[in-house]
Each structure stands twice: as C-alpha cells, then as structure tokens.
Design a protein around this motif. Structure first.
Motif, short mmCIF file in Angstrom:
data_model
loop_
_atom_site.label_atom_id
_atom_site.label_comp_id
_atom_site.label_asym_id
_atom_site.label_seq_id
_atom_site.Cartn_x
_atom_site.Cartn_y
_atom_site.Cartn_z
N TYR A 116 1.02 -1.18 0.19
CA TYR A 116 -0.12 0.02 0.19
C TYR A 116 0.83 1.36 -0.06
O TYR A 116 0.50 2.21 -0.70
CB TYR A 116 -0.77 0.00 1.23
CG TYR A 116 -2.19 -0.80 1.26
CD1 TYR A 116 -2.22 -1.98 0.22
CD2 TYR A 116 -3.00 -0.74 2.04
CE1 TYR A 116 -3.41 -2.66 0.05
CE2 TYR A 116 -4.13 -1.70 2.10
CZ TYR A 116 -4.30 -2.63 0.80
OH TYR A 116 -5.32 -3.51 0.95
N THR A 117 1.92 1.36 0.72
CA THR A 117 2.72 2.29 0.74
C THR A 117 3.58 2.60 -0.56
O THR A 117 3.85 3.81 -0.77
CB THR A 117 3.96 2.19 1.92
OG1 THR A 117 4.85 1.26 1.54
CG2 THR A 117 3.28 2.02 3.40
N ARG A 118 3.96 1.57 -1.34
CA ARG A 118 4.31 1.64 -2.46
C ARG A 118 3.24 2.39 -3.63
O ARG A 118 3.74 2.88 -4.76
CB ARG A 118 4.76 0.50 -3.13
CG ARG A 118 5.89 0.20 -4.11
CD ARG A 118 6.11 -0.95 -4.94
NE ARG A 118 6.18 -1.97 -3.90
CZ ARG A 118 7.44 -2.65 -3.53
NH1 ARG A 118 8.58 -1.93 -3.77
NH2 ARG A 118 7.20 -3.58 -2.47
N GLU A 119 2.01 2.03 -3.46
CA GLU A 119 1.11 2.66 -4.26
C GLU A 119 0.35 3.74 -4.10
O GLU A 119 0.03 4.60 -4.99
CB GLU A 119 -0.22 1.38 -4.33
CG GLU A 119 -1.38 1.70 -5.34
CD GLU A 119 -0.81 1.74 -6.62
OE1 GLU A 119 -1.77 2.20 -7.48
OE2 GLU A 119 0.12 1.02 -7.12
N PHE A 120 0.20 4.06 -2.52
CA PHE A 120 -0.26 5.32 -2.37
C PHE A 120 0.54 6.22 -1.74
O PHE A 120 1.31 5.94 -0.95
CB PHE A 120 -1.77 5.00 -1.53
CG PHE A 120 -2.74 3.94 -2.05
CD1 PHE A 120 -3.52 4.53 -3.16
CD2 PHE A 120 -2.67 2.77 -1.61
CE1 PHE A 120 -4.38 3.51 -3.76
CE2 PHE A 120 -3.53 1.89 -2.24
CZ PHE A 120 -4.41 2.32 -3.21
#
Length: 202
Positions: A116-120
């Motif tokens: 999630y941190t990589r995407e958002f």
C-alpha cells in the motif's frame, strides 16, 4: 485403477482469501515509517488482528465448500462412501491449515501494508484509513488488483505456498488410502466404476 480426486484441488482455493499472490521478485524497497503506519491501520480495519485468522479461515472454508460442490461430480462421486471420505477430508483441511496460516499471515499482512505504501501517498493512505468518501478512496478500490503483483506480497505468499505442498501430499495420501480400503471392502463398487469407465486410460 486411478481415480480423479478433483475435490482435493480445492486446497488451492482454501488460501485464496488471503490478500494477494504473485511471483516473488527481488525487492530492496523500504517503506516510509509514516506511510507504513497508515497502511497498517488500513489492514487492521479490514482484517482486525483479534479475529484475523478466524476470518480468513471462514472465508477460505466457504470458498472451498463452493468449489467442492462444483468439482465433485461424475460417477466416482456418485458412490456415497467415496464422496463421504472426500468430504470429510475437505472439511478437515481448514483446521489442518490453521498452523500454516498462523505462521504466515503476519508476514503476508505486513507485506500487503508495504505494498500500500508503494502504491499510495501518505495523504491518500490517511484518507483511506478514515474511510473518507474521496477520490483517493475511489482510487484505492480501483487499484486493489494492481497490488497483486507487488514484490513484497509475492515473496510472503510464495513462502506460504512452498509450505502447503507437504500438507497437500499428506491429505491426498490419506484420501487415497481410505478410498482404496473402501474399494477393497466393496468390490461391487469397483465393478460399477469399471462399467462407467472410471479409471480407464486411452
């Protein structure tokens, strides 16, 4: 005589409720601490740690039952004794997998938080964690499938799948042994299956 135990194939579906699966890749990404905290909060809301294991097992069991209902067909499963043996082992599979889930779920959920941190962005993560009905939240749901290919999640899932093999072989061997014993005790069943063409190869 060989028998097509299609019902055993639902083992793969018993883990399908876990967030994601993909081919593992080398990955040196380090998630920013503030973003990771928000992502962990999202995972906690989606799957609370207090009942996470039970929730995943419940979802997996339901999927396995649905798959079995569609896969256990043909003459061999028209034999009540054989069908009962396979259904018994399928019903036991979720609990057999519970130790495996307990071992791997923490890593899988942590890997999903990293994804999630990589995407958002941090702002988007805060919006999603608060369940705000915002464009950022919309993007979150649209992007879920894209997260299937994240290297961190893939590596965690691959480790779990590597451990499933021995359990699958053990359960398959038990089913085969019990079916063979059933057939030895019921030779009339072998004759009916032979006439139906079960176990014959071209």
């Amino acid at each position: 005589m060989k028998f097509p135990f299609h019902g055993i194939a639902v083992l793969g579906l018993l883990v399908a409720a876990i967030p994601t699966a993909a081919t593992a890749q080398a990955d040196d990404y380090v998630a920013p601490a503030d973003e990771l905290a928000e992502a962990r909060a999202i995972m906690e809301v989606m799957f609370p740690a207090t009942n996470r294991e039970d929730a995943i097992l419940e979802m997996a069991t339901a999927m396995g039952q649905q798959a079995a209902a569609g896969m256990m067909n043909g003459p061999i499963f028209e034999e009540p004794g054989i069908k009962a043996i396979v259904e018994k082992h399928l019903s036991e599979m979720p609990q057999a997998l519970r130790p495996l889930f307990a071992k791997h779920l923490p890593q899988i959920f942590e890997a999903t938080a990293v994804a999630y941190t990589r995407e958002f962005s941090l702002e988007e993560l805060r919006d999603i964690a608060a369940f705000a009905q915002t464009p950022s939240g919309q993007r979150y749901f649209v992007s879920l499938q894209k997260l299937l290919g994240d290297p961190a999640v893939a590596a965690a899932n691959q480790a779990m799948f590597n451990d499933i093999g021995p359990i699958q072989r053990e359960q398959s061997a038990k089913v085969s042994q019990e079916v063979q014993e059933y057939l030895i005790a019921n030779p009339d069943v072998i004759e009916r299956l032979r006439k139906a063409g079960v176990g014959q190869t071209k």
